[in-house]
Scaffold this active site. Structure first.
Site, PDB file in Angstrom:
ATOM      1  N   ASN A  89       6.163  -4.468  25.804  1.00  0.00           N
ATOM      2  CA  ASN A  89       6.375  -5.934  26.192  1.00  0.00           C
ATOM      3  C   ASN A  89       6.102  -7.009  25.088  1.00  0.00           C
ATOM      4  O   ASN A  89       5.166  -7.195  25.049  1.00  0.00           O
ATOM      5  CB  ASN A  89       5.673  -6.162  27.457  1.00  0.00           C
ATOM      6  CG  ASN A  89       5.801  -7.877  27.761  1.00  0.00           C
ATOM      7  OD1 ASN A  89       6.867  -8.290  27.320  1.00  0.00           O
ATOM      8  ND2 ASN A  89       4.838  -8.133  28.780  1.00  0.00           N
ATOM      9  N   LYS A 110       6.804  -9.940  24.889  1.00  0.00           N
ATOM     10  CA  LYS A 110       6.465 -11.130  25.350  1.00  0.00           C
ATOM     11  C   LYS A 110       7.318 -12.204  24.307  1.00  0.00           C
ATOM     12  O   LYS A 110       8.774 -12.111  23.986  1.00  0.00           O
ATOM     13  CB  LYS A 110       4.981 -11.647  25.269  1.00  0.00           C
ATOM     14  CG  LYS A 110       4.165 -10.627  26.083  1.00  0.00           C
ATOM     15  CD  LYS A 110       2.834 -10.827  26.250  1.00  0.00           C
ATOM     16  CE  LYS A 110       2.226  -9.858  27.076  1.00  0.00           C
ATOM     17  NZ  LYS A 110       0.819 -10.097  27.199  1.00  0.00           N
ATOM     18  N   HIS A 112       5.401 -10.310  35.790  1.00  0.00           N
ATOM     19  CA  HIS A 112       4.285 -10.355  34.907  1.00  0.00           C
ATOM     20  C   HIS A 112       3.357 -11.650  35.492  1.00  0.00           C
ATOM     21  O   HIS A 112       3.602 -12.704  35.578  1.00  0.00           O
ATOM     22  CB  HIS A 112       4.746 -10.549  33.518  1.00  0.00           C
ATOM     23  CG  HIS A 112       3.697 -10.156  32.729  1.00  0.00           C
ATOM     24  ND1 HIS A 112       2.558 -11.055  32.286  1.00  0.00           N
ATOM     25  CD2 HIS A 112       3.386  -9.080  32.028  1.00  0.00           C
ATOM     26  CE1 HIS A 112       1.773 -10.379  31.563  1.00  0.00           C
ATOM     27  NE2 HIS A 112       2.143  -9.298  31.123  1.00  0.00           N
ATOM     28  N   GLU A 158       1.831 -13.361  33.429  1.00  0.00           N
ATOM     29  CA  GLU A 158       1.618 -14.640  32.708  1.00  0.00           C
ATOM     30  C   GLU A 158       2.791 -15.513  33.367  1.00  0.00           C
ATOM     31  O   GLU A 158       2.736 -16.746  33.603  1.00  0.00           O
ATOM     32  CB  GLU A 158       2.061 -14.130  31.219  1.00  0.00           C
ATOM     33  CG  GLU A 158       0.938 -13.670  30.661  1.00  0.00           C
ATOM     34  CD  GLU A 158       1.190 -12.723  29.342  1.00  0.00           C
ATOM     35  OE1 GLU A 158       2.399 -12.662  29.203  1.00  0.00           O
ATOM     36  OE2 GLU A 158       0.388 -12.306  28.853  1.00  0.00           O
ATOM     37  N   GLU A 189      -1.855  -4.239  36.069  1.00  0.00           N
ATOM     38  CA  GLU A 189      -2.343  -5.080  34.996  1.00  0.00           C
ATOM     39  C   GLU A 189      -3.444  -6.032  35.216  1.00  0.00           C
ATOM     40  O   GLU A 189      -3.012  -6.832  35.769  1.00  0.00           O
ATOM     41  CB  GLU A 189      -1.272  -5.704  34.291  1.00  0.00           C
ATOM     42  CG  GLU A 189      -0.050  -4.785  33.724  1.00  0.00           C
ATOM     43  CD  GLU A 189       0.627  -5.509  32.697  1.00  0.00           C
ATOM     44  OE1 GLU A 189       0.778  -4.898  31.483  1.00  0.00           O
ATOM     45  OE2 GLU A 189       1.310  -6.751  32.801  1.00  0.00           O
ATOM     46  N   GLY A 234      -4.641  -8.589  26.853  1.00  0.00           N
ATOM     47  CA  GLY A 234      -4.936  -9.304  25.492  1.00  0.00           C
ATOM     48  C   GLY A 234      -6.245  -9.432  25.066  1.00  0.00           C
ATOM     49  O   GLY A 234      -6.642 -10.350  23.962  1.00  0.00           O
ATOM     50  N   SER A 276      -4.507  -4.205  27.424  1.00  0.00           N
ATOM     51  CA  SER A 276      -5.389  -3.740  26.047  1.00  0.00           C
ATOM     52  C   SER A 276      -5.234  -2.345  25.875  1.00  0.00           C
ATOM     53  O   SER A 276      -6.136  -1.597  25.432  1.00  0.00           O
ATOM     54  CB  SER A 276      -6.788  -4.145  26.282  1.00  0.00           C
ATOM     55  OG  SER A 276      -6.827  -5.427  26.299  1.00  0.00           O
TER      56      SER A 276
HETATM   57  P1  PGA Z   1      -1.657  -6.468  26.109  1.00  0.00           P
HETATM   58  O1  PGA Z   1      -0.500  -6.956  27.208  1.00  0.00           O
HETATM   59  O2  PGA Z   1      -1.354  -4.950  25.876  1.00  0.00           O
HETATM   60  O3  PGA Z   1      -1.503  -7.094  25.063  1.00  0.00           O
HETATM   61  O4  PGA Z   1      -3.074  -6.622  26.899  1.00  0.00           O
HETATM   62  C1  PGA Z   1      -0.073  -5.969  28.382  1.00  0.00           C
HETATM   63  C2  PGA Z   1       0.871  -6.812  29.076  1.00  0.00           C
HETATM   64  O5  PGA Z   1       0.812  -8.234  29.342  1.00  0.00           O
HETATM   65  O6  PGA Z   1       1.935  -6.281  29.521  1.00  0.00           O
END
Ligand code: PGA
Length: 249
Positions: free
Chosen positions: A10, A12, A93, A95, A163, A169, A208
């Site tokens: 992903n 983003k 997601h 976010e 998630e 992150g 992560s």
């Molecule tokens: P990350 O993000 O691997 O950077 O923690 C995962 C995601 O938000 O899909």
């Protein structure tokens, strides 16, 4: 039940045409591990270019509008994504749930539209740190799943990504016991929703994931792959995760 591992990047809001060397390297690594399904969800601006540049690598989007067409400035429909070459999409997601205030109901509408259009659809769920610390993670995420997944699913095209928001992150991940507990709870909910075909739906872990922790995460029962943010931006970071999945395939 044996399920093929699915590893999806992903990107983003990262990625320009100048990053295509990463996409090409990821495609060739994926081709070397045909026992794993690999995909890359790039920004919408790159979908068409990526799907032409790497026809062997499924390219996806990070969101979709549930309507077929209409007065929705800035939005894209499933048909537009498919027309640009996307074969998968992430919906819900955290976010977007946070920043765009997306509700479970909206996520479900997006998932239903995406599945209806034949896209591999990854529905994201996950708890905040407060909820985890209050001991409510499992019932909260179960409720989110129940309200976000399509009412009638084609199990081969639906995937779920667990998630935890606090793991995205941050470099922090839940214990393998906590991941296992959540994935098995989600499996049960999928079987309640869809009967036996709930067994075929892949449940990805996200938050992560890195080359250094992928093997232990993939060893957990009911973890069928990963949704990877930061570590998917560079082929050198993403490829070890694909390799770890291949070893568990
Ligand atoms: P990350 O993000 O691997 O950077 O923690 C995962 C995601 O938000 O899909």
């Amino acid at each position: 039940m044996a399920r093929r591992k699915l590893v999806v990047g992903n990107w983003k809001m990262h990625g320009l045409g100048s990053d295509f060397v990463q996409v090409e390297e990821i495609e060739s690594a994926a081709a070397g591990h045909p026992q794993v399904d690999v995909g890359l969800c790039v920004p919408s601006t790159l979908i068409e270019r990526a799907s032409r540049a790497v026809p062997g690598l499924p390219i996806g989007a990070q969101d979709v509008h549930p309507a077929d067409k209409g007065a929705h400035t800035g939005c894209l429909s499933t048909a537009m994504l498919a027309d640009a070459g996307a074969s998968m999409v992430i919906v819900g997601h955290s976010e977007r749930r946070e920043a765009q205030h997306e509700t479970d109901e909206e996520v479900r509408a997006k998932a239903e539209a995406a599945l209806g259009a034949g896209l591999l659809t990854i529905v994201c769920v996950g708890e905040s740190l407060d909820v985890r610390e209050a001991g409510d993670a499992v019932p909260t995420v179960e409720g989110q799943l129940d309200a976000s997944i399509p009412r009638d699913a084609d199990a081969t095209r639906l995937a779920v990504a667990y998630e935890p928001i606090w793991a995205i992150g941050t470099g922090r991940i839940p214990t393998v016991e906590d991941i296992g507990q959540m994935h098995s709870a989600l499996r049960q909910r999928l079987c309640v929703a869809y009967g036996d075909s709930g067994e075929a739906i892949r449940i990805l872990y996200g938050g992560s994931v890195k080359g250094s922790n992928a093997a232990e995460i993939f060893a957990v029962e009911d973890v069928d792959g990963a949704l990877v943010g930061g570590a998917s931006l560079k082929a050198a970071d993403f490829i070890p995760i694909i390799e770890a999945a291949a070893l568990k395939a």
